[in-house]
Design a protein around this motif. Structure first.
Motif, short mmCIF file in Angstrom:
data_model
loop_
_atom_site.label_atom_id
_atom_site.label_comp_id
_atom_site.label_asym_id
_atom_site.label_seq_id
_atom_site.Cartn_x
_atom_site.Cartn_y
_atom_site.Cartn_z
N TRP A 193 0.84 -1.20 0.00
CA TRP A 193 0.00 0.00 0.00
C TRP A 193 0.88 1.25 0.00
CZ3 TRP A 193 -1.09 3.65 4.01
CH2 TRP A 193 -2.18 4.49 3.75
N ASP B 247 3.99 1.52 -1.07
CA ASP B 247 4.65 1.62 -2.38
C ASP B 247 3.70 2.17 -3.43
OD1 ASP B 247 7.03 0.66 -1.35
OD2 ASP B 247 6.69 -1.41 -2.05
N LYS B 248 2.44 1.77 -3.36
CA LYS B 248 1.43 2.23 -4.32
C LYS B 248 1.21 3.74 -4.19
CE LYS B 248 -3.47 1.54 -5.25
NZ LYS B 248 -4.67 0.84 -4.81
#
Length: 79
Positions: free
Chosen positions: A51, A53-54
């Motif tokens: 999450w 990284d997103k």
């Protein structure tokens, strides 16, 4: 149902028994719950990291001063 035979030193077993008693659980239930809890913890960490990284690009655009200097595209110094 599968089971395990896990060896402990006397000192280790004493500590595990004390931890189980502190939670009001049998040794068997405590060790079971400990393994399941660790599995859930790792799953949570993996999901949280994915999450993050997103959303990293969006965060970096909103807060460019928070990007470590070594990772900045323009080589700008920290404010």
């Amino acid at each position: 149902m599968p089971s395990l035979n896990v060896p402990f030193t006397d000192e280790e077993l004493e500590g595990v028994r004390a931890a189980a008693a502190a939670e009001g659980k049998s040794l068997k239930q405590y060790l079971h719950d400990l393994g399941v809890r660790e599995m859930h913890r790792k799953r949570f960490i993996t999901g949280a990291a994915a999450w993050a990284d997103k959303l990293r690009t969006e965060f970096d655009e909103a807060f460019p001063e928070e990007i470590p200097p070594s990772q900045r595209r323009d080589g700008a110094a920290a404010a």
